[in-house]
Design an enzyme around this catalytic site. Structure first.
Site, mmCIF file in Angstrom:
data_model
loop_
_atom_site.group_PDB
_atom_site.id
_atom_site.type_symbol
_atom_site.label_atom_id
_atom_site.label_comp_id
_atom_site.label_asym_id
_atom_site.label_seq_id
_atom_site.Cartn_x
_atom_site.Cartn_y
_atom_site.Cartn_z
ATOM 1 N N GLU A 149 0.832 -1.210 0.000
ATOM 2 C CA GLU A 149 0.000 0.000 0.000
ATOM 3 C C GLU A 149 0.867 1.260 0.000
ATOM 4 O OE1 GLU A 149 -3.086 0.593 -0.519
ATOM 5 O OE2 GLU A 149 -3.681 -1.497 -0.645
ATOM 6 N N TYR A 193 -6.717 6.908 4.024
ATOM 7 C CA TYR A 193 -6.895 5.887 2.993
ATOM 8 C C TYR A 193 -6.067 4.625 3.314
ATOM 9 C CZ TYR A 193 -5.734 3.081 -0.929
ATOM 10 O OH TYR A 193 -5.502 1.986 -1.685
ATOM 11 N N ASP A 210 -9.848 6.566 -2.805
ATOM 12 C CA ASP A 210 -8.672 7.092 -3.502
ATOM 13 C C ASP A 210 -9.176 7.654 -4.835
ATOM 14 O OD1 ASP A 210 -9.170 4.902 -5.103
ATOM 15 O OD2 ASP A 210 -7.108 4.179 -5.116
#
Ligand code: SF4
Length: 325
Positions: free
Chosen positions: A48, A131, A149
């Site tokens: 991520e 996020y 996102d």
């Protein structure tokens, strides 16, 4: 080929259909990406962070090697910063690597090597925003936390036909979230945005939720893409006795502090040709890079053996030039 007939897209039944169709599509069409083979929180976290500002293809090229060098959070926490930056080279935005390293130290030294299980817990760590926290907690631990996102924003706006922003978008994402498979749902939303509901010319004919979609195409009056600036930049390439002269960027530089690069020089005034040229793009600037073989002197410079070059924390551009040389 014609699009199928539209159905009402705002009822609770439509939300349930949206979830079911999206997940069924994702189960068949998800790209086989290396970080999807595991729900191990360390691996999910690393992927991520890498994916935040770097294209999937570039992350694929670096992800496995990074994990080979730092297979556990303990190994990452115990590594020198220069080694972490060197392994990050090619991914850009080095602040992410520093934050990843700092967070690894917090996990090992303050949390006893245990990862937080909730998005709230992840947000307390360096470099983790709303996020990223929700993505990790939902994928690795199944927390019912929705993500927003750029891809999710585009899908939600087109699907609903509303240009919602900020908190309204987070609420909309939360309302659609699948409570049984929140991690898969979040990934499916991002996958749809990345591969079908793309910024330009979305492939609505192949979209699993086309019958429910309010827009079925690009929304009118969308923001114009930022124009890329063009800039020329010159570097000296000085190689002697199996060594290359490189300079270190200042520790307080806003971009890539402490990283090594070739000395930047003013454009030579004679009409000679550079040794070679290449192109390099960073965010909104396209650089034409001209590399000149000439001696270089710089107070922050030193000679580095070619054999150890790739272990150094080089900037992405320096690595690119030295590979081409
Ligand atoms: Fe996006 Fe088209 Fe699917 Fe609507 S139908 S969500 S615009 S790809």
């Amino acid at each position: 080929m014609q699009l199928p007939a539209k159905r009402q897209c705002s009822s609770p039944t439509a939300s349930a259909q949206f979830r079911a169709r999206l997940l069924a599509w994702y189960d068949v069409n998800a790209r086989d990406l290396p970080w999807r083979q595991s729900r191990d929180p360390y691996r999910v976290w690393v992927s991520e962070i890498m994916l935040q500002q770097t294209r999937v293809a570039a992350v694929i090229a670096h992800y496995q090697e990074f994990l080979r060098r730092f297979p556990t959070v303990e190994k990452l926490a115990g590594a020198r910063e220069s080694s972490v930056l060197a392994a990050w080279s090619g991914l850009g935005y080095y602040r992410r690597a520093r934050m990843l390293h700092a967070a690894a130290k917090v996990i090992v030294r303050q949390l006893g090597g245990k990862f937080p299980h909730t998005a709230e817990g992840w947000r307390d760590l360096p470099g983790i925003g709303r996020y990223t926290a929700a993505a990790i907690a939902s994928i690795a631990f199944g927390e019912r936390a929705a993500v927003v996102d750029g891809n999710v924003e585009r899908v939600l706006q087109r699907f609903s036909g509303k240009r919602s922003e900020g908190e309204a978008l987070w609420n909309a994402a939360g309302a659609f979230l699948d409570h049984e498979r929140p991690g898969a749902f979040n990934q499916a939303m991002m996958e749809l945005g990345a591969t079908v509901c793309t910024p330009r010319a979305p492939a609505c004919l192949t979209c699993p939720v086309v019958e429910l979609c309010a827009t079925r195409g690009e929304m009118a009056g969308g923001p114009k893409a930022a124009r890329q600036k063009k800039q020329e930049i010159h570097y000296a390439l000085d190689c002697r006795d199996g060594r290359v002269f490189l300079v270190q960027r200042p520790g307080d530089a806003s971009l890539m502090p402490g990283m090594w690069e070739l000395p930047e020089i003013a454009p030579p005034k004679n009409h000679a040709q550079p040794a070679f040229c290449l192109r390099h793009s960073i965010t909104v600037t396209d650089y034409t890079v001209r590399v000149w073989r000439q001696s270089a002197h710089h107070p922050a410079g030193k000679w580095i053996a070619r054999s150890s070059l790739m272990k150094q924390a080089l900037t992405g551009l320096a690595r690119k030039i030295l590979r081409k040389e």
